[in-house]
Design a protein around this motif. Structure first.
Motif, mmCIF file in Angstrom:
data_model
loop_
_atom_site.group_PDB
_atom_site.id
_atom_site.type_symbol
_atom_site.label_atom_id
_atom_site.label_comp_id
_atom_site.label_asym_id
_atom_site.label_seq_id
_atom_site.Cartn_x
_atom_site.Cartn_y
_atom_site.Cartn_z
ATOM 1 N N PHE A 1 2.130 -8.989 -2.897
ATOM 2 C CA PHE A 1 0.718 -8.121 -2.919
ATOM 3 C C PHE A 1 0.187 -7.874 -1.486
ATOM 4 O O PHE A 1 -0.358 -6.783 -1.313
ATOM 5 N N ASP A 2 0.109 -8.689 -0.701
ATOM 6 C CA ASP A 2 -0.404 -8.458 0.636
ATOM 7 C C ASP A 2 0.411 -7.350 1.354
ATOM 8 O O ASP A 2 -0.070 -6.353 1.748
ATOM 9 N N VAL A 3 1.902 -7.295 0.830
ATOM 10 C CA VAL A 3 2.652 -6.272 1.565
ATOM 11 C C VAL A 3 2.199 -4.771 0.761
ATOM 12 O O VAL A 3 2.102 -3.918 1.705
ATOM 13 N N ILE A 4 2.337 -4.977 -0.402
ATOM 14 C CA ILE A 4 1.890 -3.589 -1.027
ATOM 15 C C ILE A 4 0.604 -3.426 -0.638
ATOM 16 O O ILE A 4 0.198 -2.064 -0.494
ATOM 17 N N ALA A 5 -0.455 -4.303 -0.573
ATOM 18 C CA ALA A 5 -1.867 -3.767 -0.351
ATOM 19 C C ALA A 5 -1.874 -3.153 1.170
ATOM 20 O O ALA A 5 -2.658 -2.361 1.171
ATOM 21 N N ALA A 6 -1.194 -3.677 1.881
ATOM 22 C CA ALA A 6 -1.188 -3.270 3.404
ATOM 23 C C ALA A 6 -0.543 -1.657 3.302
ATOM 24 O O ALA A 6 -1.469 -0.815 3.858
ATOM 25 N N ALA A 7 0.536 -1.363 2.539
ATOM 26 C CA ALA A 7 1.094 -0.100 2.726
ATOM 27 C C ALA A 7 -0.110 0.972 1.992
ATOM 28 O O ALA A 7 -0.161 1.968 2.633
ATOM 29 N N VAL A 8 -0.488 0.427 1.150
ATOM 30 C CA VAL A 8 -1.496 1.250 0.416
ATOM 31 C C VAL A 8 -2.799 1.419 1.145
ATOM 32 O O VAL A 8 -3.648 2.546 1.321
ATOM 33 N N LEU A 9 -3.336 0.439 1.710
ATOM 34 C CA LEU A 9 -4.539 0.286 2.568
ATOM 35 C C LEU A 9 -4.324 1.231 3.643
ATOM 36 O O LEU A 9 -5.234 2.080 4.136
ATOM 37 N N GLY A 10 -3.096 1.523 4.104
ATOM 38 C CA GLY A 10 -2.917 2.468 5.448
ATOM 39 C C GLY A 10 -2.662 3.600 4.807
ATOM 40 O O GLY A 10 -2.384 4.623 5.738
ATOM 41 N N GLY A 11 -2.711 4.038 3.693
ATOM 42 C CA GLY A 11 -2.636 5.214 3.288
ATOM 43 C C GLY A 11 -1.361 5.834 2.630
ATOM 44 O O GLY A 11 -1.170 6.903 2.029
ATOM 45 N N ALA A 12 -0.338 5.052 2.119
ATOM 46 C CA ALA A 12 0.853 5.194 1.432
ATOM 47 C C ALA A 12 0.425 5.211 -0.256
ATOM 48 O O ALA A 12 -0.369 4.385 -0.384
ATOM 49 N N SER A 13 0.757 6.362 -0.869
ATOM 50 C CA SER A 13 0.464 6.612 -2.239
ATOM 51 C C SER A 13 1.453 5.784 -3.132
ATOM 52 O O SER A 13 2.646 5.931 -2.971
ATOM 53 N N LEU A 14 0.988 5.101 -4.063
ATOM 54 C CA LEU A 14 1.775 4.453 -5.123
ATOM 55 C C LEU A 14 2.086 5.724 -5.895
ATOM 56 O O LEU A 14 3.283 5.337 -6.744
ATOM 57 N N PHE A 15 1.950 6.645 -5.830
ATOM 58 C CA PHE A 15 2.551 7.897 -6.571
ATOM 59 C C PHE A 15 3.519 8.666 -6.137
ATOM 60 O O PHE A 15 4.064 9.505 -6.398
ATOM 61 N N GLY A 16 3.938 8.311 -4.870
ATOM 62 C CA GLY A 16 5.058 8.770 -3.964
ATOM 63 C C GLY A 16 4.638 9.811 -3.160
ATOM 64 O O GLY A 16 3.818 10.630 -3.413
ATOM 65 N N GLY A 17 5.529 10.173 -2.038
ATOM 66 C CA GLY A 17 5.703 11.265 -1.304
ATOM 67 C C GLY A 17 4.387 11.178 -0.231
ATOM 68 O O GLY A 17 4.770 12.223 0.499
ATOM 69 N N ILE A 18 3.669 10.380 -0.221
ATOM 70 C CA ILE A 18 2.546 10.367 0.909
ATOM 71 C C ILE A 18 2.550 9.028 1.420
ATOM 72 O O ILE A 18 2.722 7.849 0.720
ATOM 73 N N GLY A 19 2.412 9.106 2.852
ATOM 74 C CA GLY A 19 2.487 7.774 3.582
ATOM 75 C C GLY A 19 3.459 7.967 4.623
ATOM 76 O O GLY A 19 4.272 8.675 5.257
ATOM 77 N N GLY A 20 3.545 6.851 5.690
ATOM 78 C CA GLY A 20 4.432 6.881 6.648
ATOM 79 C C GLY A 20 4.363 5.531 7.359
ATOM 80 O O GLY A 20 3.628 4.578 6.851
ATOM 81 N N ALA A 21 5.259 5.225 8.351
ATOM 82 C CA ALA A 21 5.217 3.969 9.011
ATOM 83 C C ALA A 21 3.916 3.659 9.606
ATOM 84 O O ALA A 21 3.739 2.516 9.545
ATOM 85 N N GLY A 22 3.002 4.640 9.946
ATOM 86 C CA GLY A 22 1.810 4.186 10.594
ATOM 87 C C GLY A 22 1.050 3.595 9.442
ATOM 88 O O GLY A 22 0.223 2.725 9.796
ATOM 89 N N SER A 23 1.201 3.834 8.228
ATOM 90 C CA SER A 23 0.520 3.392 7.000
ATOM 91 C C SER A 23 0.673 1.638 7.091
ATOM 92 O O SER A 23 -0.371 1.110 6.790
ATOM 93 N N ALA A 24 1.859 1.267 7.546
ATOM 94 C CA ALA A 24 2.227 -0.102 7.256
ATOM 95 C C ALA A 24 1.398 -0.736 8.351
ATOM 96 O O ALA A 24 1.046 -1.751 8.341
ATOM 97 N N VAL A 25 1.434 -0.121 9.454
ATOM 98 C CA VAL A 25 1.060 -0.799 10.628
ATOM 99 C C VAL A 25 -0.660 -0.801 10.554
ATOM 100 O O VAL A 25 -1.099 -2.077 10.698
ATOM 101 N N LEU A 26 -1.222 0.114 10.123
ATOM 102 C CA LEU A 26 -2.533 0.243 10.034
ATOM 103 C C LEU A 26 -2.952 -0.780 8.869
ATOM 104 O O LEU A 26 -3.912 -1.449 8.998
#
Lengths: 330, 506
Positions: free
Chosen positions: A248-273
């Protein structure tokens, strides 16, 4: 034609800025509440601790970009280091080979997910929910649920630093940078974005869709195992419950950083942020002495907000994608 | 000279049911071949066989004289065949250049060959775009482009692959007139370069304009083929439907009564429509015509309760219409929208479920639903709307042709006994034969006393079907024509007049 920013670009920017603003706001609020929070040591510690979730979140971003999900990362974090630990303890393997074994185990576990998802066409949520239990179950069976102590050489590695930068941060930075290059500048990376945007179109365009989809789960498994190794190398001991609930922390981190659960949006920066944001919230709650039992609640709230914003963005994108038959009334 | 592509006795059975049978045809190089046929005539199956999506069960294809049996999309592409579908295969989150090179990115030289050479990609994309006179920066993300621009990007993609055969499947459905014109120029440019084009469309005028040859399919067979000079539009229609279409528009069999069903009084929504008033009487088919942006669709949305009105009111049989769409359906309204897939139908549910859902309340019986009555009613509805379907209970609506889907949309409202039907572009994407049947249904509904409000961008359709036409422009009603006064020139002039004067005033 005016060089207007694309609607999605603007939205993307807004979400990315939103993530940055959120992080800044969280840091400032906790900083105001507890002066100690803003001390350089404390901030450096947050970044160091975020590298654990962050490395796995980088892998998760790959998966989310394909509109998939990997719930098994928490168990892979456990099983990867466990295999390495057994080799190190019983076969006298060194840290480097242990690390290699751990990462290889993660890749294999990711590949097992991929076989079910790509080969047998079971949806990712179900597959990784099953392997979440399976991988952990396998691990606890291997060691009969006992804790595993690692040789001291491992802690020597985990607590070392390169030019004054702690090893976990160095690894996190390398992984994030490599992921950025892969996603932005390689054929595979661009294919991942294309697949996440429209899997059917990707197939029709003749892209290697199976390889793309399988690849992201292997990457996610590999990085989850690596992140487990990084944390274990600081603790020196592996408990049966290690990594539990971390998905949950991992998924939340990716989504918090701007990666979309719906695909196609986000980047490595999302994970860092996202990883830093989550860690900042955790550290801030501890610093400001919020009731221990209240902390999961507040963390949950932060995640809910992030997912809600992602949903809003998707709805907005959908409406933008709709066919326009006339100019909108001004 | 060897034809570019030859079909020899080509056929495809689906579980023993032939979709394409015994089809032999030559596609000569360097020409535009129009392929026409009603929905379900076998066009898609044929194209899928060319594209390697479905393998033929009979016969074979020859590509430049060599046997051609593609195993997948990649084989077709490798042979030099490109498809441009109605639904584009583009990625909205990537740039124009990335979309062009998605299946063959230029790589950096030497040690960095794992990386994409972005500069080379951009330069090459710019060159390809320039060839199509497309003024789009290669770095723009695709979702910032208009539908027409996206279509041209798709063509650009076919071009850079040096496709010898480019297949267009209904490419103009979502394009504006200007974009369509640009597309046609691009297609003519392709022919001038010696490329071969297969152009599939329901819009026969477009086929007339573009094609050198025409191939007509019906029930999976090739029923006509020849040069465009031999095929005028009446002959195309005749060949397609296999009989003389006495008139696409059946005669109106009833006269409107005096009793008003819908009275719209001074309806206004700022910035959209202003002071719109008109009346639909019992048994009347009223057309609402206007150019893009005239406010006709907006008026319909307000009547359906999808958008709010600021002033004015609409009365249905004397009762003011209020609330959202659900309330208005209960008050006696029925909507048949052009977006069948999104708004009108549950695509994966059975025809029967779709037909009976709006009136589901009426099928309560015993403990649950009265299944037998549902089956009976669905069967009756199938007769009423002349639905061509195999098995109402099992077949999903998705499996029906566009025309039959539209009949399901109309049919499903009938059990609720609506007083007023709002038909918004009822025949978009519907082939000629089914179109005529839909007009017949509209006529019968009117004969039974319902009022019909038909919104269409095709003036022909309104003139053929309606008792009166209300013309809107710039959000206002500018003219009303009775059937005896229908004259294309005058109606169009009315639709344009306000637009021009307002344009001058601005």
């Amino acid at each position: 034609m005016t060089a207007a920013v694309s609607p999605q670009g603007a939205l993307d920017l807004a979400t990315r800025m939103g993530a940055v603003l959120m992080l800044v706001a969280i840091v400032l609020i906790f900083g105001a509440l507890t002066p100690g929070f803003l001390a350089p040591d404390s901030l450096a510690n947050i970044i160091k601790q975020s590298s654990f979730i962050g490395i796995a979140a980088v892998g998760m971003v790959f998966v989310l970009l394909t509109a998939g999900i990997d719930l098994s990362v928490g168990s892979v974090m456990y099983l990867g280091p466990l295999v390495a630990g057994l080799l190190m303890r019983d076969a006298g393997v060194g840290v480097a080979l242990g690390l290699l074994a751990c990462v290889a185990t993660g890749a294999v576990l990711g590949a097992i997910n991929a076989v079910f998802i790509v080969g047998l066409r079971v949806i990712p949520f179900i597959v990784t929910l099953a392997t979440l239990f399976l991988y952990r179950g396998f691990g606890t069976w291997l060691v009969e649920s006992r804790q595993l102590d690692f040789p001291d050489s491992l802690r020597g590695f985990g607590l070392a630093s390169v030019l004054g930068v702690p090893v976990p941060i160095v690894i996190f930075a390398i992984i994030a940078a490599a992921a950025h290059v892969i996603l932005r500048h390689t054929v595979f990376g661009r294919h991942v974005y294309a697949f996440g945007n429209d899997p059917l179109a990707a197939q029709k365009a003749g892209l290697p869709v199976r390889r793309i989809q399988a690849g992201v789960y292997v990457i996610s498994g590999t990085l989850a195992a690596l992140s487990g190794f990084v944390l274990i190398s600081q603790i020196g001991r592996l408990d049966a419950g290690f990594g539990e609930g971390r998905e949950f922390d991992v998924i939340a981190a990716a989504v918090l950083g701007g990666a979309s659960l719906f695909g196609g949006i986000g980047g490595a920066g999302s994970a860092v942020l996202g990883a830093i944001t989550i860690q900042a919230v955790k550290a801030g709650l501890v610093f400001s002495g919020v009731n221990l039992y209240l902390q999961p609640l507040l963390q949950g709230a932060v995640i809910l907000v992030a997912v809600f914003l992602d949903g809003l963005r998707e709805a907005r994108l959908r409406s933008l994608r709709r066919r326009v038959i006339r100019p909108r009334a001004g | 000279m060897t034809p570019l592509l030859r079909f020899e006795g080509l056929g495809k059975d689906w579980f023993g049911v032939p979709a394409v049978r015994d089809l032999s045809l030559d596609i000569p190089e360097g020409q535009v071949i129009g392929v026409i046929g009603e929905n379900g005539a076998g066009k898609s199956t044929l194209m899928n066989m060319i594209g390697g999506i479905v393998p033929p069960t009979h016969g074979r294809m020859l590509w430049r004289g060599q046997p051609y049996a593609p195993q997948g999309a990649a084989d077709a592409k490798a042979a030099g065949i490109a498809f441009i579908h109605q639904e584009l295969n583009l990625f909205t989150n990537l740039s124009v250049a990335e979309n062009l090179f998605i299946d063959g990115f230029p790589r950096r030289p030497g040690l960095l060959r794992g990386l994409i050479d972005r500069r080379a990609m951009r330069d090459r994309a710019a060159r390809i775009l320039a060839r199509l006179a497309l003024d789009i920066p290669p770095d723009r993300t695709l979702d910032s482009l208009s539908p027409g621009e996206r279509q041209l990007v798709e063509i650009a993609r076919a071009l850079h692959r040096d496709a010898a055969l480019i297949i267009f499947d209904e490419p103009t459905t979502s394009l504006t007139h200007r974009e369509t014109e640009r597309l046609f120029q691009a297609i003519e440019g392709l022919r001038a370069e010696g490329r071969t084009v297969i152009y599939i469309s329901h819009i026969l005028q477009d086929v007339r304009r573009l094609a050198d040859r025409v191939a007509v399919l019906r029930d999976g067979r090739l029923v006509g083929e020849g040069t465009i000079a031999e095929f005028d539009i009446p002959r195309m229609i005749r060949t397609m439907i296999g009989r003389d279409l006495a008139a696409v528009y059946p005669p109106r069999t009833s006269v409107p009564r005096e009793v008003p069903v819908l009275e719209v009084q001074g309806l206004s929504a700022p910035g959209v429509i202003e002071n719109v008033s008109f009346t639909v009487r019992e048994g009347e088919i009223l057309g609402l015509f206007g150019l893009m942006g005239s406010g006709r669709s907006e008026t319909a949305r307000i009547l359906m309760g999808l958008d709010p009105a600021e002033r004015g009111e609409a009365r249905l049989r004397g009762q003011p219409l209020t609330g959202g769409p659900r309330d208005r359906v209960r008050q006696g309204l029925a909507f048949v929208t052009e977006n069948r897939r999104e708004e009108g139908l549950m695509m994966d549910a059975s025809i029967r479920d779709n037909l009976t859902l709006p009136a589901i309340e009426r099928f309560r019986g015993g403990l649950g639903l009265d299944r037998d009555r549902i089956a009976d009613v669905a069967q009756d509805l199938r007769e009423t709307v002349r639905l061509k379907a195999q098995d109402l209970g099992r077949q999903p609506v998705r499996a029906l042709s566009g025309g039959n889907q539209q009949k399901v949309v109309i049919g499903k409202w009938l059990p609720t006994e609506p007083r007023l039907f709002i038909l918004d572009e009822p025949t978009r994407g519907v082939d000629v034969g089914a179109r005529s049947e839909i007009y017949g249904i509209a006529d019968r509904l009117a004969a039974e006393g319902a009022g019909l409000l038909v919104i269409s961008s095709e003036l022909d359709e309104l003139m053929g079907l309606c008792d009166r036409i209300v013309v809107m422009s710039r959000g206002e009603v500018v003219a009303t024509f009775d059937r005896r006064d229908f004259e294309e020139r005058r109606i169009i002039a009315a639709a344009f007049r306000e637009a021009t004067s307002a344009g001058e005033a601005a």
